[in-house]
Write a protein that holds these residues in place. Sequence first.
Motif, PDB file in Angstrom:
ATOM      1  N   ARG A 186     -39.031 -22.887 -48.547  1.00 32.50           N
ATOM      2  CA  ARG A 186     -38.895 -23.978 -49.517  1.00 32.50           C
ATOM      3  C   ARG A 186     -37.431 -24.297 -49.797  1.00 32.50           C
ATOM      4  NH1 ARG A 186     -41.678 -23.509 -55.398  1.00 32.50           N
ATOM      5  NH2 ARG A 186     -40.425 -21.588 -55.380  1.00 32.50           N
ATOM      6  N   MET A 187     -37.142 -25.590 -49.938  1.00 34.38           N
ATOM      7  CA  MET A 187     -35.792 -26.069 -50.239  1.00 34.38           C
ATOM      8  C   MET A 187     -35.868 -27.267 -51.170  1.00 34.38           C
ATOM      9  SD  MET A 187     -34.239 -26.098 -46.371  1.00 34.38           S
ATOM     10  CE  MET A 187     -35.802 -26.406 -45.542  1.00 34.38           C
ATOM     11  N   VAL A 188     -34.768 -27.537 -51.853  1.00 31.80           N
ATOM     12  CA  VAL A 188     -34.635 -28.757 -52.653  1.00 31.80           C
ATOM     13  C   VAL A 188     -33.337 -29.440 -52.234  1.00 31.80           C
ATOM     14  CG1 VAL A 188     -34.358 -29.751 -54.943  1.00 31.80           C
ATOM     15  CG2 VAL A 188     -35.928 -27.829 -54.603  1.00 31.80           C
ATOM     16  N   LEU A 189     -33.458 -30.684 -51.797  1.00 30.06           N
ATOM     17  CA  LEU A 189     -32.288 -31.471 -51.392  1.00 30.06           C
ATOM     18  C   LEU A 189     -32.011 -32.542 -52.431  1.00 30.06           C
ATOM     19  CD1 LEU A 189     -30.127 -32.452 -49.322  1.00 30.06           C
ATOM     20  CD2 LEU A 189     -31.931 -33.874 -48.307  1.00 30.06           C
ATOM     21  N   LEU A 190     -30.773 -32.557 -52.930  1.00 32.18           N
ATOM     22  CA  LEU A 190     -30.292 -33.664 -53.749  1.00 32.18           C
ATOM     23  C   LEU A 190     -29.365 -34.483 -52.875  1.00 32.18           C
ATOM     24  CD1 LEU A 190     -29.563 -31.877 -57.155  1.00 32.18           C
ATOM     25  CD2 LEU A 190     -31.590 -33.174 -56.484  1.00 32.18           C
ATOM     26  N   HIS A 191     -29.868 -35.636 -52.412  1.00 34.48           N
ATOM     27  CA  HIS A 191     -29.122 -36.464 -51.454  1.00 34.48           C
ATOM     28  C   HIS A 191     -28.424 -37.594 -52.193  1.00 34.48           C
ATOM     29  CE1 HIS A 191     -28.165 -38.932 -47.949  1.00 34.48           C
ATOM     30  NE2 HIS A 191     -28.688 -39.952 -48.615  1.00 34.48           N
ATOM     31  N   ARG A 192     -27.121 -37.708 -51.949  1.00 38.05           N
ATOM     32  CA  ARG A 192     -26.336 -38.793 -52.557  1.00 38.05           C
ATOM     33  C   ARG A 192     -25.820 -39.776 -51.530  1.00 38.05           C
ATOM     34  NH1 ARG A 192     -21.359 -40.514 -53.878  1.00 38.05           N
ATOM     35  NH2 ARG A 192     -20.279 -38.865 -52.735  1.00 38.05           N
ATOM     36  N   ASP A 193     -25.149 -39.245 -50.493  1.00 41.37           N
ATOM     37  CA  ASP A 193     -24.500 -40.115 -49.516  1.00 41.37           C
ATOM     38  C   ASP A 193     -24.292 -39.314 -48.249  1.00 41.37           C
ATOM     39  OD1 ASP A 193     -22.611 -41.583 -47.968  1.00 41.37           O
ATOM     40  OD2 ASP A 193     -21.813 -42.531 -49.766  1.00 41.37           O
ATOM     41  N   LYS A 194     -24.661 -39.870 -47.107  1.00 37.58           N
ATOM     42  CA  LYS A 194     -24.530 -39.135 -45.850  1.00 37.58           C
ATOM     43  C   LYS A 194     -23.075 -38.858 -45.492  1.00 37.58           C
ATOM     44  CE  LYS A 194     -25.563 -41.035 -41.993  1.00 37.58           C
ATOM     45  NZ  LYS A 194     -26.385 -41.700 -40.950  1.00 37.58           N
ATOM     46  N   ASN A 195     -22.138 -39.602 -46.093  1.00 41.29           N
ATOM     47  CA  ASN A 195     -20.722 -39.391 -45.808  1.00 41.29           C
ATOM     48  C   ASN A 195     -20.058 -38.421 -46.786  1.00 41.29           C
ATOM     49  OD1 ASN A 195     -20.707 -41.353 -43.661  1.00 41.29           O
ATOM     50  ND2 ASN A 195     -20.792 -42.938 -45.239  1.00 41.29           N
ATOM     51  N   ALA A 196     -20.780 -38.023 -47.812  1.00 38.58           N
ATOM     52  CA  ALA A 196     -20.233 -37.093 -48.807  1.00 38.58           C
ATOM     53  C   ALA A 196     -20.382 -35.663 -48.308  1.00 38.58           C
ATOM     54  CB  ALA A 196     -20.960 -37.272 -50.136  1.00 38.58           C
ATOM     55  N   PRO A 197     -19.623 -34.734 -48.888  1.00 37.61           N
ATOM     56  CA  PRO A 197     -19.797 -33.319 -48.512  1.00 37.61           C
ATOM     57  C   PRO A 197     -21.207 -32.833 -48.869  1.00 37.61           C
ATOM     58  CG  PRO A 197     -17.768 -33.640 -49.766  1.00 37.61           C
ATOM     59  CD  PRO A 197     -18.543 -34.912 -49.880  1.00 37.61           C
ATOM     60  N   MET A 198     -21.586 -31.725 -48.274  1.00 37.93           N
ATOM     61  CA  MET A 198     -22.848 -31.064 -48.592  1.00 37.93           C
ATOM     62  C   MET A 198     -22.550 -29.662 -49.132  1.00 37.93           C
ATOM     63  SD  MET A 198     -26.185 -30.831 -48.677  1.00 37.93           S
ATOM     64  CE  MET A 198     -26.909 -32.059 -47.566  1.00 37.93           C
ATOM     65  N   VAL A 199     -23.128 -29.332 -50.263  1.00 41.23           N
ATOM     66  CA  VAL A 199     -23.059 -27.967 -50.790  1.00 41.23           C
ATOM     67  C   VAL A 199     -24.352 -27.266 -50.406  1.00 41.23           C
ATOM     68  CG1 VAL A 199     -23.048 -26.543 -52.867  1.00 41.23           C
ATOM     69  CG2 VAL A 199     -21.467 -28.477 -52.659  1.00 41.23           C
ATOM     70  N   LEU A 200     -24.230 -26.238 -49.570  1.00 44.70           N
ATOM     71  CA  LEU A 200     -25.371 -25.450 -49.122  1.00 44.70           C
ATOM     72  C   LEU A 200     -25.508 -24.253 -50.051  1.00 44.70           C
ATOM     73  CD1 LEU A 200     -27.520 -24.991 -46.818  1.00 44.70           C
ATOM     74  CD2 LEU A 200     -25.802 -23.510 -45.751  1.00 44.70           C
ATOM     75  N   ALA A 201     -26.536 -24.268 -50.895  1.00 48.66           N
ATOM     76  CA  ALA A 201     -26.740 -23.215 -51.884  1.00 48.66           C
ATOM     77  C   ALA A 201     -27.670 -22.156 -51.316  1.00 48.66           C
ATOM     78  CB  ALA A 201     -27.304 -23.800 -53.172  1.00 48.66           C
ATOM     79  N   THR A 202     -27.080 -21.055 -50.839  1.00 46.81           N
ATOM     80  CA  THR A 202     -27.867 -19.984 -50.227  1.00 46.81           C
ATOM     81  C   THR A 202     -28.317 -19.010 -51.310  1.00 46.81           C
ATOM     82  OG1 THR A 202     -25.813 -18.801 -49.759  1.00 46.81           O
ATOM     83  CG2 THR A 202     -26.727 -20.146 -47.994  1.00 46.81           C
ATOM     84  N   ASN A 203     -29.353 -19.379 -52.011  1.00 43.73           N
ATOM     85  CA  ASN A 203     -29.852 -18.511 -53.079  1.00 43.73           C
ATOM     86  C   ASN A 203     -30.419 -17.220 -52.507  1.00 43.73           C
ATOM     87  OD1 ASN A 203     -29.938 -21.407 -54.031  1.00 43.73           O
ATOM     88  ND2 ASN A 203     -30.227 -20.326 -55.935  1.00 43.73           N
ATOM     89  N   GLY A 204     -30.220 -16.146 -53.212  1.00 49.27           N
ATOM     90  CA  GLY A 204     -30.684 -14.865 -52.715  1.00 49.27           C
ATOM     91  C   GLY A 204     -32.082 -14.507 -53.156  1.00 49.27           C
ATOM     92  N   TYR A 205     -32.686 -15.378 -53.945  1.00 47.21           N
ATOM     93  CA  TYR A 205     -34.007 -15.095 -54.505  1.00 47.21           C
ATOM     94  C   TYR A 205     -34.884 -16.335 -54.369  1.00 47.21           C
ATOM     95  CZ  TYR A 205     -31.262 -11.418 -56.718  1.00 47.21           C
ATOM     96  OH  TYR A 205     -30.418 -10.366 -56.958  1.00 47.21           O
ATOM     97  N   THR A 206     -35.786 -16.498 -55.369  1.00 44.82           N
ATOM     98  CA  THR A 206     -36.565 -17.715 -55.441  1.00 44.82           C
ATOM     99  C   THR A 206     -35.690 -18.848 -55.977  1.00 44.82           C
ATOM    100  OG1 THR A 206     -38.562 -18.708 -56.381  1.00 44.82           O
ATOM    101  CG2 THR A 206     -37.324 -17.217 -57.794  1.00 44.82           C
ATOM    102  N   ILE A 207     -36.187 -20.058 -55.892  1.00 44.13           N
ATOM    103  CA  ILE A 207     -35.475 -21.201 -56.462  1.00 44.13           C
ATOM    104  C   ILE A 207     -36.392 -21.900 -57.457  1.00 44.13           C
ATOM    105  CG2 ILE A 207     -34.017 -21.581 -54.437  1.00 44.13           C
ATOM    106  CD1 ILE A 207     -35.867 -23.963 -53.719  1.00 44.13           C
ATOM    107  N   SER A 208     -35.787 -22.591 -58.386  1.00 49.64           N
ATOM    108  CA  SER A 208     -36.554 -23.476 -59.255  1.00 49.64           C
ATOM    109  C   SER A 208     -36.505 -24.868 -58.641  1.00 49.64           C
ATOM    110  CB  SER A 208     -35.970 -23.495 -60.663  1.00 49.64           C
ATOM    111  OG  SER A 208     -34.633 -23.986 -60.638  1.00 49.64           O
TER     112      SER A 208
END
Length: 472
Positions: A84-106
Motif C-alpha cells: 500500500r502507498m499514498v501518492l500526493l501528486h502536484r506536478d510532474k516537474n516538481a521534486p518527489m519526496v519518497l517517504a520510506t516508512n518503516g511501519y504501517t502508514i495512515s
Amino acid sequence: MLTNRIIIRLFFLYLTLIFSTWSSAQTHPASLTQNIDILSYLQAIPGMEAEELDNPPSGYQNILIRYSQPIDHDRPWLGTFKQRMVLLHRDKNAPMVLATNGYTISVSTYRYNLTQILNANQLKIEHRFFAESTPNPKDWQYLTIKQAAADHHRIVSAIRPFYTGKWVSRGSSKGGMTAIYHRRFYPDDVDGTVANVAPQSFGRLDPRYVTFQQQVGPASCRKVLKQYQRELLQRRDVMKAYIQRYGNETGMNFSLKGGLDQVLDMTVGELYFQFWQYGDIANCKDIPTTDATDADLFSFMKKWGPLYFLSDIGRETYEPYFYQAITQLGYPRLMTGHLTDLLQYDPNNYRPYVSKWPSQTFDYRAMWDIANFVVLKSANLMLFYGDIDPWTAGAFFLPNSAKRSTHTFWVKDGNHGTNILTVSEEDQQKAFAMLKQWTGVEPKVPSVMLRHSGQPEDEQALFNEDLIRRPL
C-alpha cells in the motif's frame, strides 16, 4: 526423453523469464504512454491499482495505490502481496519526496516537512509485513532489509519515469533506517536522502545504549527518575490494578504469560529510555516523587510508559518490527540494574513481543554491511540527531564531506523529534544548500510551518507510522 526434474527446471525458468519480461515492461510505461495524467499512468502499470481519493491538499491529487510485489524478489514465482502507498501528486516537474516508512502508514494527506519545504510531490510507502502490506501466509524469512529495499526499487522503477524532477527519500527513525537500507542496495534510485534520528544497533541488547542512559541529562534528573521507577515497583499491586482499569476503559487486553506483573515490569523498565526519547530536560520537574499519590504515579507512567505496545493489539501490530530487531536490526539493552531486586520479569527479554522466537541466529553481517556503505560509499546523505535521545547512542557514523555531499547534524537537547526544522539557523542553511544541490529547487519554509525544537513534524502521524519508540 526429458526427466521430470528437467521439466520442472524448464518450467521455473519459463516463469522467471515471463516475470522478468512483465517487470521490465512495467518499469518504463512512459515509453508507451506519453502526455497522460498521473492516474492513468499508474493504472496502466501491470499489477498496480490506483484510485483517487477526496480532500487532497490544495494543488494536489490524493491517490491510494496498491502494488503487487513478489514475496521473494529472488524467486518471484513463490507468490505476491499487495503493498500500500499514498501518492500526493502536484506536478510532474516538481521534486518527489519518497517517504520510506518503516511501519504501517495512515491513509492521510499529511505532508512531511521536507515535502513542504521543497513544494514537492510525495509518495508514502507502507513497509512489507505491516498492516495491509502483509503476505499470506506470513512467512517471516522474507522480512529482510534486502527484500524491503527491492520493494522500494520496483516502486521507484515503475513510477519515476513519469516525473522529470529529482527524487529525495526521507524517513524518521525506522523510516530513516529503511531509506538508508534502500540506498545501500540501490544507490541511484534517488538523488538524495534525509534520515532523521535513525539508529544502527550492532546485535541484540547492544550495550552502547546503557552507557548513554547512564550519562544523559542532569544527574539530579536521572536520580529522581530512577527513584520514581522503584516506587512504581514497590507499589506493584496498586499499579497492576490501575493497569487493569486502564485496559478496561480503553478496550485493551494484556495477555502476556506473566500477566500484569510482566506488563508492569516491562513498562517500568522501558520508561526511563522513553522519557529521554520523547521528553525534554524541562520535563524533569514533572517526575512524581516518592510521596506522590497512586493516581499521580500511574498518570506519569501512562504518559511515558509503553503500555499500548504491551497490549495484545500493540504486540500484534508491531510484531514485524520485533522480528526484524531480533534477526537483523538489533536493539538496545535497557538500563535496569537499579531495579533488579524489585523486578519479577526482565524488560530486556524480547520474547513476549513475538508469537514465536525466530530459529535463526542474529545476522551480524547485515548491519556491518550497512555501516560500511554509509562510512565509505554513501553520497547525498544527511542525518539528524538529538543529543538527549537514547537512540543517538546508535547513531550512524557519516563523514562530513562536501565532495560526497554528506553531513550529520546535531541538535543540543534535541530528542527523537529532531529534524531539519529543529537545527540551528546556521545548520539549516547548510542543509537547505545541500537540498538545492540535490534537487535544483530553492528550499523554503512555508509561513504555516513553525519552528518548534524537539517536537516531531506531526506527533500523531509520526506516532502511528514513522517514529521508532521504545521499541518502535
